[in-house]
Design a protein around this motif. Sequence first.
Motif, PDB file in Angstrom:
ATOM      1  N   PHE A  10       0.853  -1.177   0.000  1.00 55.75           N
ATOM      2  CA  PHE A  10       0.000   0.000   0.000  1.00 55.75           C
ATOM      3  C   PHE A  10       0.893   1.233   0.000  1.00 55.75           C
ATOM      4  CE2 PHE A  10       0.571  -1.266   4.396  1.00 55.75           C
ATOM      5  CZ  PHE A  10       0.751  -0.089   5.107  1.00 55.75           C
ATOM      6  N   GLU A  11       0.361   2.289  -0.564  1.00 57.01           N
ATOM      7  CA  GLU A  11       1.072   3.555  -0.599  1.00 57.01           C
ATOM      8  C   GLU A  11       0.280   4.543   0.223  1.00 57.01           C
ATOM      9  OE1 GLU A  11       1.364   4.115  -4.823  1.00 57.01           O
ATOM     10  OE2 GLU A  11       3.146   2.852  -4.913  1.00 57.01           O
ATOM     11  N   ALA A  12       0.971   5.258   1.090  1.00 52.78           N
ATOM     12  CA  ALA A  12       0.268   6.146   2.007  1.00 52.78           C
ATOM     13  C   ALA A  12       1.187   7.281   2.455  1.00 52.78           C
ATOM     14  CB  ALA A  12      -0.223   5.363   3.219  1.00 52.78           C
ATOM     15  N   ALA A  13       0.554   8.342   2.906  1.00 52.52           N
ATOM     16  CA  ALA A  13       1.278   9.504   3.432  1.00 52.52           C
ATOM     17  C   ALA A  13       1.058   9.595   4.937  1.00 52.52           C
ATOM     18  CB  ALA A  13       0.783  10.781   2.756  1.00 52.52           C
ATOM     19  N   HIS A  14       1.968  10.278   5.604  1.00 47.33           N
ATOM     20  CA  HIS A  14       1.836  10.494   7.047  1.00 47.33           C
ATOM     21  C   HIS A  14       2.801  11.578   7.493  1.00 47.33           C
ATOM     22  CE1 HIS A  14       5.513   8.359   8.708  1.00 47.33           C
ATOM     23  NE2 HIS A  14       5.554   8.024   7.431  1.00 47.33           N
ATOM     24  N   THR A  15       2.686  11.943   8.742  1.00 47.32           N
ATOM     25  CA  THR A  15       3.664  12.802   9.400  1.00 47.32           C
ATOM     26  C   THR A  15       4.122  12.045  10.640  1.00 47.32           C
ATOM     27  OG1 THR A  15       2.029  13.925  10.791  1.00 47.32           O
ATOM     28  CG2 THR A  15       2.505  14.920   8.641  1.00 47.32           C
ATOM     29  N   LEU A  16       5.227  12.495  11.211  1.00 41.79           N
ATOM     30  CA  LEU A  16       5.724  11.815  12.406  1.00 41.79           C
ATOM     31  C   LEU A  16       6.589  12.772  13.211  1.00 41.79           C
ATOM     32  CD1 LEU A  16       5.690   8.989  13.739  1.00 41.79           C
ATOM     33  CD2 LEU A  16       7.792   8.492  12.501  1.00 41.79           C
ATOM     34  N   ARG A  17       6.281  12.914  14.480  1.00 43.62           N
ATOM     35  CA  ARG A  17       7.104  13.734  15.379  1.00 43.62           C
ATOM     36  C   ARG A  17       8.196  12.843  15.951  1.00 43.62           C
ATOM     37  NH1 ARG A  17       5.851  18.623  14.923  1.00 43.62           N
ATOM     38  NH2 ARG A  17       3.688  19.241  14.763  1.00 43.62           N
ATOM     39  N   ARG A  18       9.449  13.232  15.741  1.00 44.14           N
ATOM     40  CA  ARG A  18      10.582  12.418  16.168  1.00 44.14           C
ATOM     41  C   ARG A  18      11.612  13.282  16.881  1.00 44.14           C
ATOM     42  NH1 ARG A  18      12.774   9.822  11.016  1.00 44.14           N
ATOM     43  NH2 ARG A  18      13.938   8.581  12.488  1.00 44.14           N
ATOM     44  N   PRO A  19      11.411  13.584  18.127  1.00 43.85           N
ATOM     45  CA  PRO A  19      12.323  14.491  18.812  1.00 43.85           C
ATOM     46  C   PRO A  19      13.713  13.912  19.067  1.00 43.85           C
ATOM     47  CG  PRO A  19      10.736  13.582  20.353  1.00 43.85           C
ATOM     48  CD  PRO A  19      10.325  13.116  18.982  1.00 43.85           C
ATOM     49  N   GLU A  69      -7.759  -1.493   1.712  1.00 43.11           N
ATOM     50  CA  GLU A  69      -8.666  -0.409   1.331  1.00 43.11           C
ATOM     51  C   GLU A  69      -8.627   0.733   2.350  1.00 43.11           C
ATOM     52  OE1 GLU A  69     -11.396   1.802  -0.750  1.00 43.11           O
ATOM     53  OE2 GLU A  69     -10.428  -0.033  -1.432  1.00 43.11           O
ATOM     54  N   GLN A  70      -8.409   0.406   3.614  1.00 43.41           N
ATOM     55  CA  GLN A  70      -8.352   1.429   4.669  1.00 43.41           C
ATOM     56  C   GLN A  70      -7.031   2.203   4.642  1.00 43.41           C
ATOM     57  OE1 GLN A  70      -9.827   0.112   8.655  1.00 43.41           O
ATOM     58  NE2 GLN A  70      -9.934  -1.858   7.614  1.00 43.41           N
ATOM     59  N   LEU A  71      -5.975   1.601   4.076  1.00 41.04           N
ATOM     60  CA  LEU A  71      -4.641   2.193   4.143  1.00 41.04           C
ATOM     61  C   LEU A  71      -4.142   2.772   2.827  1.00 41.04           C
ATOM     62  CD1 LEU A  71      -2.920  -0.615   6.250  1.00 41.04           C
ATOM     63  CD2 LEU A  71      -3.778   1.590   7.089  1.00 41.04           C
ATOM     64  N   ASP A  72      -4.429   2.113   1.719  1.00 42.43           N
ATOM     65  CA  ASP A  72      -3.838   2.482   0.434  1.00 42.43           C
ATOM     66  C   ASP A  72      -4.313   3.859  -0.032  1.00 42.43           C
ATOM     67  OD1 ASP A  72      -2.168   1.947  -1.809  1.00 42.43           O
ATOM     68  OD2 ASP A  72      -3.945   1.424  -2.991  1.00 42.43           O
ATOM     69  N   HIS A  73      -3.343   4.725  -0.324  1.00 45.39           N
ATOM     70  CA  HIS A  73      -3.588   6.097  -0.780  1.00 45.39           C
ATOM     71  C   HIS A  73      -4.407   6.905   0.230  1.00 45.39           C
ATOM     72  CE1 HIS A  73      -2.063   4.407  -4.522  1.00 45.39           C
ATOM     73  NE2 HIS A  73      -1.690   5.648  -4.782  1.00 45.39           N
ATOM     74  N   PHE A  75      -4.115   9.170   4.128  1.00 45.61           N
ATOM     75  CA  PHE A  75      -3.264   9.898   5.061  1.00 45.61           C
ATOM     76  C   PHE A  75      -3.362   9.153   6.385  1.00 45.61           C
ATOM     77  CE2 PHE A  75      -2.727  13.879   7.783  1.00 45.61           C
ATOM     78  CZ  PHE A  75      -1.346  13.907   7.617  1.00 45.61           C
ATOM     79  N   LEU A  76      -2.313   8.414   6.738  1.00 42.34           N
ATOM     80  CA  LEU A  76      -2.351   7.498   7.881  1.00 42.34           C
ATOM     81  C   LEU A  76      -2.661   8.194   9.199  1.00 42.34           C
ATOM     82  CD1 LEU A  76       0.641   5.161   6.978  1.00 42.34           C
ATOM     83  CD2 LEU A  76      -1.800   4.781   6.571  1.00 42.34           C
ATOM     84  N   ASP A  77      -2.312   9.465   9.324  1.00 45.41           N
ATOM     85  CA  ASP A  77      -2.609  10.214  10.543  1.00 45.41           C
ATOM     86  C   ASP A  77      -4.114  10.260  10.817  1.00 45.41           C
ATOM     87  OD1 ASP A  77      -0.062  11.057   9.360  1.00 45.41           O
ATOM     88  OD2 ASP A  77       0.050  12.494  10.994  1.00 45.41           O
ATOM     89  N   GLU A  78      -4.920  10.083   9.778  1.00 43.67           N
ATOM     90  CA  GLU A  78      -6.376  10.195   9.898  1.00 43.67           C
ATOM     91  C   GLU A  78      -7.105   8.859   9.838  1.00 43.67           C
ATOM     92  OE1 GLU A  78      -7.360  12.879   6.719  1.00 43.67           O
ATOM     93  OE2 GLU A  78      -6.567  14.618   7.799  1.00 43.67           O
ATOM     94  N   VAL A  79      -6.392   7.748   9.744  1.00 44.70           N
ATOM     95  CA  VAL A  79      -7.038   6.431   9.686  1.00 44.70           C
ATOM     96  C   VAL A  79      -7.401   6.011  11.108  1.00 44.70           C
ATOM     97  CG1 VAL A  79      -6.761   3.993   9.096  1.00 44.70           C
ATOM     98  CG2 VAL A  79      -5.849   5.764   7.566  1.00 44.70           C
ATOM     99  N   CYS A  91       1.703  -2.509  12.084  1.00 47.97           N
ATOM    100  CA  CYS A  91       1.657  -3.973  12.295  1.00 47.97           C
ATOM    101  C   CYS A  91       0.497  -4.351  13.208  1.00 47.97           C
ATOM    102  CB  CYS A  91       2.963  -4.466  12.911  1.00 47.97           C
ATOM    103  SG  CYS A  91       4.351  -4.591  11.785  1.00 47.97           S
ATOM    104  N   VAL A  92       0.358  -3.651  14.324  1.00 50.23           N
ATOM    105  CA  VAL A  92      -0.707  -3.946  15.288  1.00 50.23           C
ATOM    106  C   VAL A  92      -2.072  -3.717  14.651  1.00 50.23           C
ATOM    107  CG1 VAL A  92      -1.742  -3.231  17.484  1.00 50.23           C
ATOM    108  CG2 VAL A  92       0.738  -3.534  17.311  1.00 50.23           C
ATOM    109  N   PHE A  93      -2.217  -2.622  13.909  1.00 48.60           N
ATOM    110  CA  PHE A  93      -3.480  -2.311  13.251  1.00 48.60           C
ATOM    111  C   PHE A  93      -3.863  -3.400  12.251  1.00 48.60           C
ATOM    112  CE2 PHE A  93      -5.731  -0.431   9.612  1.00 48.60           C
ATOM    113  CZ  PHE A  93      -6.848   0.080  10.248  1.00 48.60           C
ATOM    114  N   ILE A  94      -2.922  -3.773  11.388  1.00 48.78           N
ATOM    115  CA  ILE A  94      -3.204  -4.804  10.379  1.00 48.78           C
ATOM    116  C   ILE A  94      -3.554  -6.117  11.055  1.00 48.78           C
ATOM    117  CG2 ILE A  94      -2.171  -6.179   8.528  1.00 48.78           C
ATOM    118  CD1 ILE A  94      -0.553  -3.567   7.810  1.00 48.78           C
ATOM    119  N   HIS A  95      -2.804  -6.491  12.085  1.00 48.50           N
ATOM    120  CA  HIS A  95      -3.088  -7.726  12.811  1.00 48.50           C
ATOM    121  C   HIS A  95      -4.501  -7.699  13.394  1.00 48.50           C
ATOM    122  CE1 HIS A  95      -3.131 -10.658  16.067  1.00 48.50           C
ATOM    123  NE2 HIS A  95      -2.220 -11.310  15.364  1.00 48.50           N
ATOM    124  N   ALA A  96      -4.857  -6.613  14.038  1.00 45.38           N
ATOM    125  CA  ALA A  96      -6.177  -6.506  14.676  1.00 45.38           C
ATOM    126  C   ALA A  96      -7.298  -6.608  13.642  1.00 45.38           C
ATOM    127  CB  ALA A  96      -6.285  -5.193  15.449  1.00 45.38           C
TER     128      ALA A  96
END
Length: 126
Positions: A10-19, A69-73, A75-79, A91-96
């Motif tokens: 799947f192809e998806a966009a996201h943001t990530l805070r990484r201090p 269908e829930q992930l492909d294309h 914005f993962l921040d909003e899934v 991984c946890v999400f897909i497993h569940a």
Amino acid sequence: MFELSQSFYFEAAHTLRRPAVGQAEAKGSRRIHGHTYTAEVTVRGARDAATGMVVDLGVLRAAIAAVREQLDHHFLDEVPGVGTPTLENLCVFIHAQISQRVPQVHSVSVQRKSSGDRCVYTPSQA
């Protein structure tokens, strides 16, 4: 005991805070960016005496299609249910999601081949 695996991407966009990382990498992570992810779902179990299968691969593929269908294309921040879009949380999400329809799910891995990152989730079998 048998293990069967099915891969999908799947192809998806996201943001990530990484201090905790360097300034340049942390800045890039905060911006919206995307990846091509490859996931692998592994089921484990004995063959059913009547069918000779651990799980009908058609059933597994249908469950994978529903989660893809829930992930492909998207914005993962909003899934809903993903949380912070880390490899671990994916991984946890897909497993569940898949184990609701296919209880024989043993593990899930998510990989970003372009960066060499991979995470494997195998929940404890208490």
